[in-house]
Write an enzyme that holds these catalytic residues in place. Structure first.
Site, short mmCIF file in Angstrom:
data_model
loop_
_atom_site.label_atom_id
_atom_site.label_comp_id
_atom_site.label_asym_id
_atom_site.label_seq_id
_atom_site.Cartn_x
_atom_site.Cartn_y
_atom_site.Cartn_z
N GLN A 115 48.25 32.98 41.85
CA GLN A 115 47.41 34.18 41.93
C GLN A 115 46.84 34.56 40.57
O GLN A 115 46.63 35.74 40.28
CB GLN A 115 48.21 35.34 42.53
CG GLN A 115 48.49 35.20 44.01
CD GLN A 115 47.20 35.21 44.83
OE1 GLN A 115 46.24 35.87 44.48
NE2 GLN A 115 47.20 34.47 45.93
N SER A 116 46.56 33.58 39.75
CA SER A 116 46.06 33.83 38.40
C SER A 116 44.71 34.56 38.39
O SER A 116 43.72 34.06 38.94
CB SER A 116 45.91 32.50 37.66
OG SER A 116 45.22 32.67 36.44
N ASN A 117 44.68 35.72 37.75
CA ASN A 117 43.42 36.43 37.54
C ASN A 117 42.52 35.65 36.58
O ASN A 117 41.31 35.62 36.74
CB ASN A 117 43.68 37.82 36.98
CG ASN A 117 44.50 38.68 37.92
OD1 ASN A 117 44.12 38.88 39.07
ND2 ASN A 117 45.63 39.18 37.45
#
Length: 317
Positions: free
Chosen positions: A70-72
């Site tokens: 879920q890396s921004n």
């Protein structure tokens, strides 16, 4: 340098939240770096203006970077690549889920190519990304490797820009509180504002955030900002490490409380991985007297809303 965002980002008062925390109504302000634009916004956009600019200068046709599922940062890198007409390759820890959610939906929408590498920390991820970039280069491609979290001496310059904005917006700034993941945001702020005014809250993204922040400060150089903080020793960094909880990405009770307090006092959403833990650290700093009534304090909202939908559900509340 590429241009992706709208600057300066707003600075908004949070009087109800300030009183709830035991401060004066005018003490607490929120720097809205969640509103930087580019497919969900967040602090990575400032960094990518510099790193993507360097990629263009190097003649790159592809951006390669790393992150958690879920890396921004990975999502923002894919958006920057799309804006510039480049390919994007995201090297992600873990395994593909049965159904994409949160940031992964945006990654795919933006046309990113996802490479899943199983369990891996930030160091292993960067190693695998470097190997993939070499394979692309051997095949005639021109990849540019964007560091984990966008955090390096190039990307950190984005938060020298933010420090300059804060200096104009809040001349009497006493504290700016920020989540620390890969460290570039804190490094740029310290370089621009001085170590005494920047309180970082570790979120557990990397094993040694102090080393990472100091390394970027050294490369930025003592002349990088008006504070001349490029050579700040470890003992001068204000870095709380009491909010990580069981580990990176794990929602703590303190972070959950932060999310509900901010939402129900100011109508703003925090994400469970970074900003919620940072706000929990701000609350702890008030409780133990590190931040006091009458001191102008800014909470830097670094974004992350898309990731919220990949981490928690309505059952949490």
């Amino acid at each position: 340098m590429a241009r992706f965002g709208s600057w300066p980002t707003p600075l908004e008062p949070a009087p109800r939240l300030a009183v709830h925390l035991g401060l004066e109504p005018d003490d607490l302000w929120i720097k809205r770096d969640d509103l930087t634009g580019l497919a969900g916004g967040g602090n990575k956009v400032r960094k990518l203006e510099h790193t993507a600019g360097a990629a263009l200068a190097a003649g790159a046709d592809m951006l390669v970077t790393t992150g958690a599922a879920q890396s921004n940062h990975a999502r923002s890198t894919a958006a920057a690549a799309a804006r510039l007409g480049l390919r994007s390759v995201l090297v992600l820890a873990g395994s593909p889920p049965a159904e994409p959610v949160g940031n992964l939906v945006l990654d795919l929408l933006l046309g990113a190519e996802l490479h899943w590498v199983g369990p891996a920390d930030d160091i292993e991820l960067e190693k695998r990304a470097a190997e993939l970039a070499e394979e692309v280069r051997a095949g005639g491609g021109r990849p540019y490797l964007v560091p984990f979290g966008g955090s390096g001496p190039i990307g950190a310059r984005g938060y020298l820009d933010c420090a300059a904005e804060l200096t104009e917006q809040v001349p009497d700034l006493a504290h700016v509180v920020v989540a620390v993941g890969s460290g570039g945001t804190m490094a740029g702020l310290v370089a621009g504002l001085g170590a005494d005014r920047v309180l970082g809250v570790d979120t557990g993204a990397v094993a040694d955030p102090v080393r990472r922040v100091l390394g970027m400060l050294a490369e930025l150089g003592a002349g990088a900002g008006s504070a001349g903080a490029g050579s700040a020793p470890a003992g001068q960094l204000r870095l709380r490490r009491d909010q990580v909880g069981p580990g990176y990405g794990v929602l703590t009770d303190a972070a959950r409380r932060a999310m509900t307090d901010v939402a129900r006092s100011e109508g703003l959403a925090l994400d469970p991985v970074y900003t919620a833990k940072a706000f929990a650290g701000l609350r702890a700093a008030i409780t133990d007297g590190e931040i006091r009534r009458g001191q102008r304090t800014v909470f830097l909202h670094t974004g992350g809303l898309p990731g919220l939908f990949g981490h928690v559900s309505s059952r949490e509340w």
